[in-house]
Design an enzyme around this catalytic site. Structure first.
Site, PDB file in Angstrom:
ATOM      1  N   ARG A   1       2.868 -13.930   4.576  1.00  0.00           N
ATOM      2  CA  ARG A   1       3.609 -12.772   5.073  1.00  0.00           C
ATOM      3  C   ARG A   1       3.997 -12.895   6.542  1.00  0.00           C
ATOM      4  O   ARG A   1       4.596 -11.989   7.107  1.00  0.00           O
ATOM      5  CB  ARG A   1       2.758 -11.515   4.883  1.00  0.00           C
ATOM      6  CG  ARG A   1       1.588 -11.462   5.830  1.00  0.00           C
ATOM      7  CD  ARG A   1       0.421 -10.627   5.418  1.00  0.00           C
ATOM      8  NE  ARG A   1       0.680  -9.295   4.967  1.00  0.00           N
ATOM      9  CZ  ARG A   1      -0.297  -8.437   4.604  1.00  0.00           C
ATOM     10  NH1 ARG A   1      -1.566  -8.836   4.687  1.00  0.00           N
ATOM     11  NH2 ARG A   1      -0.008  -7.227   4.176  1.00  0.00           N
TER      12      ARG A   1
ATOM     13  N   ALA B   1       0.813  -1.215   0.000  1.00  0.00           N
ATOM     14  CA  ALA B   1       0.000   0.000   0.000  1.00  0.00           C
ATOM     15  C   ALA B   1       0.846   1.265   0.000  1.00  0.00           C
ATOM     16  O   ALA B   1       0.639   2.169  -0.813  1.00  0.00           O
ATOM     17  CB  ALA B   1      -0.943  -0.009   1.208  1.00  0.00           C
TER      18      ALA B   1
ATOM     19  N   ASP C   1      -4.711   2.941  -3.691  1.00  0.00           N
ATOM     20  CA  ASP C   1      -3.389   3.538  -3.498  1.00  0.00           C
ATOM     21  C   ASP C   1      -3.102   4.580  -4.583  1.00  0.00           C
ATOM     22  O   ASP C   1      -2.500   5.623  -4.309  1.00  0.00           O
ATOM     23  CB  ASP C   1      -2.310   2.453  -3.522  1.00  0.00           C
ATOM     24  CG  ASP C   1      -2.532   1.396  -2.461  1.00  0.00           C
ATOM     25  OD1 ASP C   1      -3.073   1.735  -1.387  1.00  0.00           O
ATOM     26  OD2 ASP C   1      -2.189   0.222  -2.709  1.00  0.00           O
TER      27      ASP C   1
ATOM     28  N   THR D   1      -5.972   0.310  -6.887  1.00  0.00           N
ATOM     29  CA  THR D   1      -6.734   1.496  -7.280  1.00  0.00           C
ATOM     30  C   THR D   1      -6.797   2.528  -6.156  1.00  0.00           C
ATOM     31  O   THR D   1      -6.620   3.734  -6.380  1.00  0.00           O
ATOM     32  CB  THR D   1      -8.160   1.108  -7.705  1.00  0.00           C
ATOM     33  OG1 THR D   1      -8.085   0.227  -8.833  1.00  0.00           O
ATOM     34  CG2 THR D   1      -8.969   2.332  -8.099  1.00  0.00           C
TER      35      THR D   1
ATOM     36  N   SER E   1       4.182   1.703  -0.581  1.00  0.00           N
ATOM     37  CA  SER E   1       5.100   1.852  -1.713  1.00  0.00           C
ATOM     38  C   SER E   1       4.341   2.109  -3.007  1.00  0.00           C
ATOM     39  O   SER E   1       4.835   2.807  -3.899  1.00  0.00           O
ATOM     40  CB  SER E   1       6.006   0.621  -1.856  1.00  0.00           C
ATOM     41  OG  SER E   1       5.261  -0.560  -2.025  1.00  0.00           O
TER      42      SER E   1
END
Length: 318
Positions: A107, A35, A260, A258, A37
């Protein structure tokens, strides 16, 4: 001095070719996506100085993330490198009706979850014009929750504009957990982005977008609150004035990123001295353009945005 600085998690996105399933795929396309970056790339590509920092494994995978962000003009000198740590990844299987798009995250225990305030230079935050992060970052670990608070407090104390996107993710925490964290942070925010659904789900803010924006602005002393409403466009309340912006039509090829792109377009115009109305216009146009591009990142230029805006203007202010 960098105009814009942000921090957070960036993962590697692995996608099989369209029409193939993850369980049978023999090839996977690799891209970077996160998000914060994603926003940094949009800001950089739209002509402003942008820096992103995080904590990454000192490995080919970590260097793959940095290489991609640098290729779009983002300053990554603030990245903290860690030995014997993980790079978060996520797998994206594109859907086609009636099969939905499927996302699988891997993650857990990524290097970024251990990032502490003392590991990076806070002067980069203090010297920036805007410091930005999202609600994803404090959701990843208790350590990052503390680091997020430290960064935003340092920015606010230095006179740096603080910007924050609620960006609630159900796979990371419950609405109650998120609400507690958000309420601790919102008093340090100058510019808030909130999806209408997130404000309702997490903060219990029902009603129309204007009442939601006004309520958040008044309760937390936030200068500008931007509420996104999907196909209904966006609305901002800033110093009591209300601004509305419609959605620019787009043929959707890849919708991920979108939101971001919307934030990146807004902040790029804001950094360029644009008004709230102009920033909303650029936000909507950048988001629309992103939907036509594969990957998380808005590969866009100022000329692209200007062309979208020139073709169709939807801004309304009162």
């Amino acid at each position: 001095m960098t105009e814009f600085v942000t921090f957070g998690e960036t993962m590697l996105r692995l996608s099989p070719p369209r029409g193939e399933r993850l369980e049978t795929a023999r090839e996977l396309e690799v891209q970077a996506g996160g998000a914060e970056s994603n926003v940094a790339v949009a800001v950089a590509r739209l002509g402003r100085d942008a820096a992103w920092f995080s904590k990454l494994p000192d490995s080919p995978l970590g260097r793959r993330v940095v290489g991609e962000l640098r290729s779009h003009g983002v300053d990554t000198d603030g990245v903290v490198w860690a030995d014997d740590s993980r790079q978060g990844v996520y797998y994206l299987e594109h859907g086609a009706a009636p099969r939905p798009t499927n996302v699988v995250y891997d993650r857990a225990d990524a290097a970024v979850t251990t990032l502490e305030t003392g590991e990076f230079d806070l002067d980069a935050v203090r010297d920036a014009e805007v410091c930005y992060t999202t609600g994803i970052t404090p959701a990843l670990s208790e350590t990052l929750r503390e680091t997020t608070a430290d960064v935003l407090d340092a920015a606010r104390d230095a006179g740096t504009t603080t910007a924050f996107d609620l960006n609630y993710r159900t796979k990371l925490w419950s609405p109650d957990e998120a609400a507690e964290a958000y309420r601790d942070l919102l008093g340090s925010i100058d510019l808030l982005f909130a999806a209408e659904r997130d404000a309702a789900t997490v903060l219990g803010r029902d009603g129309d977008a204007e009442s939601v924006a006004r309520g958040l602005a008044e309760d937390y002393g936030i200068e500008t609150v931007v509420v996104t409403r999907g196909e209904a466009g966006s609305l901002a309340v800033s110093d009591g004035a209300v601004f509305e912006q419609g959605v620019y039509e787009a043929e959707t090829y890849d919708a991920i990123g979108t939101g971001d792109a919307f934030v990146g377009g807004y902040l790029a115009k804001h950094l360029d001295g644009g008004s709230v109305a102009e920033s909303l216009e650029w936000a909507s146009a950048t988001a629309s353009f992103k939907r036509t591009v594969e990957g998380d990142i808005a590969v866009v230029t100022p000329e692209d945005v200007e062309r979208v805006v020139a073709d169709e203007g939807d801004g309304i202010s009162r």
